[in-house]
Design an enzyme around this catalytic site. Structure first.
Site, mmCIF file in Angstrom:
data_model
loop_
_atom_site.group_PDB
_atom_site.id
_atom_site.type_symbol
_atom_site.label_atom_id
_atom_site.label_comp_id
_atom_site.label_asym_id
_atom_site.label_seq_id
_atom_site.Cartn_x
_atom_site.Cartn_y
_atom_site.Cartn_z
ATOM 1 N N MET A 401 0.832 -1.211 0.000
ATOM 2 C CA MET A 401 0.000 0.000 0.000
ATOM 3 C C MET A 401 0.863 1.256 0.000
ATOM 4 O O MET A 401 0.620 2.195 -0.760
ATOM 5 C CB MET A 401 -0.938 0.000 1.206
ATOM 6 C CG MET A 401 -2.087 -0.974 1.098
ATOM 7 S SD MET A 401 -3.167 -0.675 -0.332
ATOM 8 C CE MET A 401 -3.914 0.885 0.112
ATOM 9 N N ASP A 420 10.490 2.958 6.499
ATOM 10 C CA ASP A 420 10.157 1.670 7.088
ATOM 11 C C ASP A 420 11.230 1.325 8.111
ATOM 12 O O ASP A 420 12.281 1.988 8.180
ATOM 13 C CB ASP A 420 10.033 0.578 6.019
ATOM 14 C CG ASP A 420 8.962 -0.453 6.381
ATOM 15 O OD1 ASP A 420 9.006 -0.956 7.527
ATOM 16 O OD2 ASP A 420 8.097 -0.735 5.551
ATOM 17 N N VAL A 478 0.865 -2.043 9.309
ATOM 18 C CA VAL A 478 -0.087 -3.137 9.499
ATOM 19 C C VAL A 478 -1.206 -2.707 10.446
ATOM 20 O O VAL A 478 -1.032 -1.796 11.275
ATOM 21 C CB VAL A 478 0.620 -4.397 10.047
ATOM 22 C CG1 VAL A 478 1.590 -4.944 9.018
ATOM 23 C CG2 VAL A 478 1.349 -4.096 11.354
ATOM 24 N N GLU A 479 -2.345 -3.381 10.363
ATOM 25 C CA GLU A 479 -3.541 -2.986 11.103
ATOM 26 C C GLU A 479 -3.485 -3.439 12.563
ATOM 27 O O GLU A 479 -4.243 -4.317 13.007
ATOM 28 C CB GLU A 479 -4.785 -3.559 10.419
ATOM 29 C CG GLU A 479 -5.082 -2.953 9.052
ATOM 30 C CD GLU A 479 -5.688 -1.558 9.144
ATOM 31 O OE1 GLU A 479 -6.915 -1.440 9.138
ATOM 32 O OE2 GLU A 479 -4.905 -0.586 9.221
ATOM 33 N N LYS A 484 0.115 1.532 15.537
ATOM 34 C CA LYS A 484 -0.248 2.815 14.923
ATOM 35 C C LYS A 484 -0.174 3.951 15.938
ATOM 36 O O LYS A 484 0.274 5.063 15.612
ATOM 37 C CB LYS A 484 -1.648 2.723 14.300
ATOM 38 C CG LYS A 484 -1.719 1.813 13.068
ATOM 39 C CD LYS A 484 -3.127 1.745 12.506
ATOM 40 C CE LYS A 484 -3.232 0.767 11.346
ATOM 41 N NZ LYS A 484 -2.574 1.243 10.118
ATOM 42 N N SER A 506 -8.255 0.752 7.242
ATOM 43 C CA SER A 506 -9.525 0.428 6.593
ATOM 44 C C SER A 506 -10.654 0.257 7.595
ATOM 45 O O SER A 506 -11.819 0.213 7.199
ATOM 46 C CB SER A 506 -9.383 -0.864 5.779
ATOM 47 O OG SER A 506 -9.024 -1.939 6.630
ATOM 48 N N HIS A 527 -8.267 6.775 3.448
ATOM 49 C CA HIS A 527 -8.245 5.346 3.148
ATOM 50 C C HIS A 527 -8.308 5.090 1.657
ATOM 51 O O HIS A 527 -9.325 5.350 1.012
ATOM 52 C CB HIS A 527 -9.422 4.648 3.850
ATOM 53 C CG HIS A 527 -9.486 3.175 3.561
ATOM 54 N ND1 HIS A 527 -10.668 2.496 3.375
ATOM 55 C CD2 HIS A 527 -8.488 2.248 3.397
ATOM 56 C CE1 HIS A 527 -10.413 1.228 3.126
ATOM 57 N NE2 HIS A 527 -9.100 1.056 3.126
ATOM 58 N N ASN A 530 -7.120 -1.042 -2.549
ATOM 59 C CA ASN A 530 -6.109 -1.774 -3.309
ATOM 60 C C ASN A 530 -6.731 -2.416 -4.560
ATOM 61 O O ASN A 530 -7.790 -3.042 -4.449
ATOM 62 C CB ASN A 530 -5.514 -2.860 -2.402
ATOM 63 C CG ASN A 530 -4.240 -3.465 -2.963
ATOM 64 O OD1 ASN A 530 -3.598 -2.877 -3.831
ATOM 65 N ND2 ASN A 530 -3.880 -4.636 -2.474
ATOM 66 N N GLU A 539 -11.745 7.258 0.959
ATOM 67 C CA GLU A 539 -12.544 7.662 2.115
ATOM 68 C C GLU A 539 -11.734 8.635 2.964
ATOM 69 O O GLU A 539 -10.601 8.340 3.356
ATOM 70 C CB GLU A 539 -12.928 6.444 2.963
ATOM 71 C CG GLU A 539 -13.876 5.489 2.256
ATOM 72 C CD GLU A 539 -14.096 4.197 3.029
ATOM 73 O OE1 GLU A 539 -15.214 3.671 2.985
ATOM 74 O OE2 GLU A 539 -13.132 3.710 3.661
ATOM 75 N N ASN A 577 -16.417 -0.797 3.729
ATOM 76 C CA ASN A 577 -16.378 -2.027 4.520
ATOM 77 C C ASN A 577 -17.641 -2.208 5.350
ATOM 78 O O ASN A 577 -17.996 -3.331 5.716
ATOM 79 C CB ASN A 577 -15.134 -2.053 5.411
ATOM 80 C CG ASN A 577 -13.881 -2.363 4.617
ATOM 81 O OD1 ASN A 577 -13.924 -3.121 3.654
ATOM 82 N ND2 ASN A 577 -12.763 -1.771 4.995
#
Length: 604
Positions: A401, A420, A478-479, A484, A506, A527, A530, A539, A577
């Site tokens: 992403m 990163d 990552v979620e 975060k 998301s 948001h 993909n 969004e 979603n």
């Protein structure tokens, strides 16, 4: 079924495809559109370097013979220039108010030809970077009378037929978007020339509105560029740029589109020279010969046409699944025109246009288009907040992403710093950026020099210091909420006070993420879906403490990337979603109740 309660009988397509089966053809047209490739700032600068036909005609002391509300007739030596310029609209459109003006202009042209005062006619636009953008959908959208809608098509057909019946050559000088009716007026001319400029797109997008080209598009295009190439434009509602248009024979010449200094009039001087060479020449439209025997077989023989149409219909079955009647009707009208005279073909095309114009599918697709266009009304959507247009964007995470967002930013001319935790991850992300642009070079869609400049816009590393001068930072890790939150705290300690901190999550709560910040008003969700390059929706998520200025920055950023932004409050699943959750919930319920999983998949 084509989505109608009672599907109309498509005579010629049905006859041609009477033995049609439904395996999917690998040769079927792809339903794609052309995303703009240029940074809006660069595009605006390029548009400023384009010269106006009206200024050019004033500079050469052209004689103004007719000056109507939207159309002006000029004459220079033996050349007539018909210039469209709807001064109360940002772009020219085809609508009913033009029809009486057309009649007056055509009468004047006929008189000039009869008196041998002109030997060629040039149709042009007074708008910089835009020819004619198509039909006025505000005229069509509220109308549910099939006969009236059909008559709209007939009016356009009649006007454009008059262009084709002129006794001197006609030339369309395309300096920007020539879509729908704009493309059809060009097809009616003897010759077409265009500017070598990124604003030039020539195509027939009507099927995207549930319609078909209704003013000769399904009749003339296949005869000019061949059935195969025509269907690649008509069926997906596509468009081609200048070089592609020249390659397939849609235009006869491509001229430089921008000036090095004011009033150079480079494009218009080339147009004039081209017109001088066609004075009193052939008036019939020039149809391009087939390049190979295979082209001749597929484009010009009944068996070949059957094969092309069959493959096209199979492609439509695969992609439209019979739910959208427009492409099927467009295919039918195109096939019909190959074996019919122009007048009969026009009647057939107009009849289809009338049926589709009143359909629920067309009304829904036009409504969707209007909503998509309304997303560009920045001030209205952001309630007066200005935000900022980022020039440097930070991205946390060099994965799929993050690197895709970096590519999109670079395409639009924005600087990017991608960070990163591991140098190998950074290298992999930067390699994806390079591969993406170099693949465009390999496909002939970009020069190496331009690709190198785009690649150079993206830098990467493991240091957080690269975010210090960013206007906007997008977290694409990552979620995991705890991860975060840690990232947000680190970012707040290093970035400028006016930098907006965004997350590409998301589904995680923007409200909870913002809770760790001393300035939660700068936290916003942006948001992407993909694959980032292809999915148009973005969004923009507002938490209870997110300022409208931060929302406006996110919204403006999405517009910079030529995306369709939608604002929503922080809630589970946001918009897409949240809807997907209902679908998936019903699917699980069906499976629990005993439905076979392949059946459930097919229903979805």
């Amino acid at each position: 079924s084509m989505g109608f309660a009672s599907p109309p009988h498509l005579t010629h397509l049905t006859r041609l495809l009477s033995h049609l089966t439904h395996p999917h053809s690998p040769h079927s047209p792809h339903l794609t559109h052309l995303p703009p490739e240029t940074n809006p700032i660069e595009a605006a600068a390029a548009a400023a370097r384009m010269s106006s036909i009206e200024n050019y005609l004033d500079a050469v002391s052209a004689q103004r013979l007719e000056s109507l509300k939207d159309v002006t007739l000029y004459k220079v030596a033996g050349i007539a220039y018909v210039v469209f310029n709807m001064r109360d609209r940002p772009v020219n459109v085809m609508n009913l108010r033009l029809m009486p003006q057309f009649d007056k202009i055509f009468a004047a042209l006929d008189a000039l030809v009869e008196q041998r005062r002109i030997g060629v006619i040039v149709f042009a636009s007074g708008k910089k970077g835009s020819f004619i953008a198509g039909a006025d959908i505000d005229m069509l959208y509220p109308n549910t009378d099939q006969a009236e809608i059909e008559n709209m098509a007939r009016n356009g057909q009649e006007a454009f037929r008059k262009i084709g019946e002129m006794k001197v050559p006609t030339i369309s000088a395309i300096n920007g978007a020539a879509l729908g009716g704009g493309c059809e007026i060009a097809l009616a001319c003897t010759y077409r020339v265009c500017a070598d400029h990124n604003k030039v797109q020539i195509g027939l997008p009507e099927v995207k509105l549930g319609l078909i080209p209704g003013s000769g598009g399904t009749i003339r295009l296949a005869k000019i560029i061949g059935l195969q190439e025509a269907l690649k434009i008509i069926l997906p509602g596509g468009a081609v740029r200048a070089k592609k248009a020249k390659k397939i024979g849609l235009v006869d010449a491509v001229f430089p589109g921008t000036d090095a200094f004011p009033n150079q009039f480079k494009f218009w001087k080339h147009v004039t020279k081209f017109a001088e060479g066609k004075m009193w020449g052939k008036t019939e439209r020039i149809y391009k010969p087939d390049k190979t025997w295979a082209d001749y077989f597929l484009n010009s023989t009944s068996i070949g046409q059957w094969i092309v149409a069959r493959q096209a219909a199979q492609g439509l079955d695969k992609m439209a699944k019979g739910k959208y009647p427009g492409p099927y009707f467009a295919l039918d009208s195109t096939i019909n025109s190959l074996g019919s005279d122009e007048v009969s073909s026009e009647k057939y095309e107009a009849k289809h246009f009338g049926k589709l114009g009143k359909s629920s599918q067309s009304k829904a697709l036009i409504s969707l288009f209007k909503m998509m266009e309304s997303s560009k009304r920045f001030a209205e959507k952001c309630k007066g907040a200005q935000g900022m247009a980022p020039t440097k964007v930070g991205i946390v995470g060099a994965g799929v992403m993050g690197s895709q967002i970096a590519v999109l930013c670079a395409k639009r001319g924005l600087k990017v710093y991608m960070r990163d935790i591991n140098e190998s991850f950074v290298k992999k992300g930067l390699a994806l950026v390079s591969e993406t642009f170099n693949s465009r070079v390999a496909k002939g869609r970009m020069t190496q020099d331009k690709a190198d400049k785009k690649i150079a816009l993206v830098e990467g590393g493991t240091s957080i210091d690269g975010f210090k001068d960013c206007d906007l930072i997008i977290e694409a890790a990552v979620e995991l909420m705890h991860l975060k939150k840690k990232i947000f705290l680190e970012l707040e300690s290093i970035v400028r006070s006016d930098c907006v901190i965004a997350t590409n999550t998301s589904s995680l709560s923007i409200t909870e993420l913002a809770s760790v910040l001393k300035t939660p008003d700068r936290c916003v969700g942006i948001h992407f879906f993909n694959p980032v390059g292809k999915m148009p929706l973005v969004e923009v998520i507002k938490g209870p403490q997110t300022s409208m200025e931060s929302v406006a920055t996110g919204y403006r950023f999405a517009l910079q990337l030529a995306k369709i932004p939608v604002i929503c409050n922080d809630c589970p699943g946001f918009i897409v979603n949240r809807i997907l959750g209902i679908y998936m919930g019903e699917a699980v319920k069906l499976a629990i109740e005993g439905c076979e999983l392949p059946t459930v998949d097919a229903a979805l």
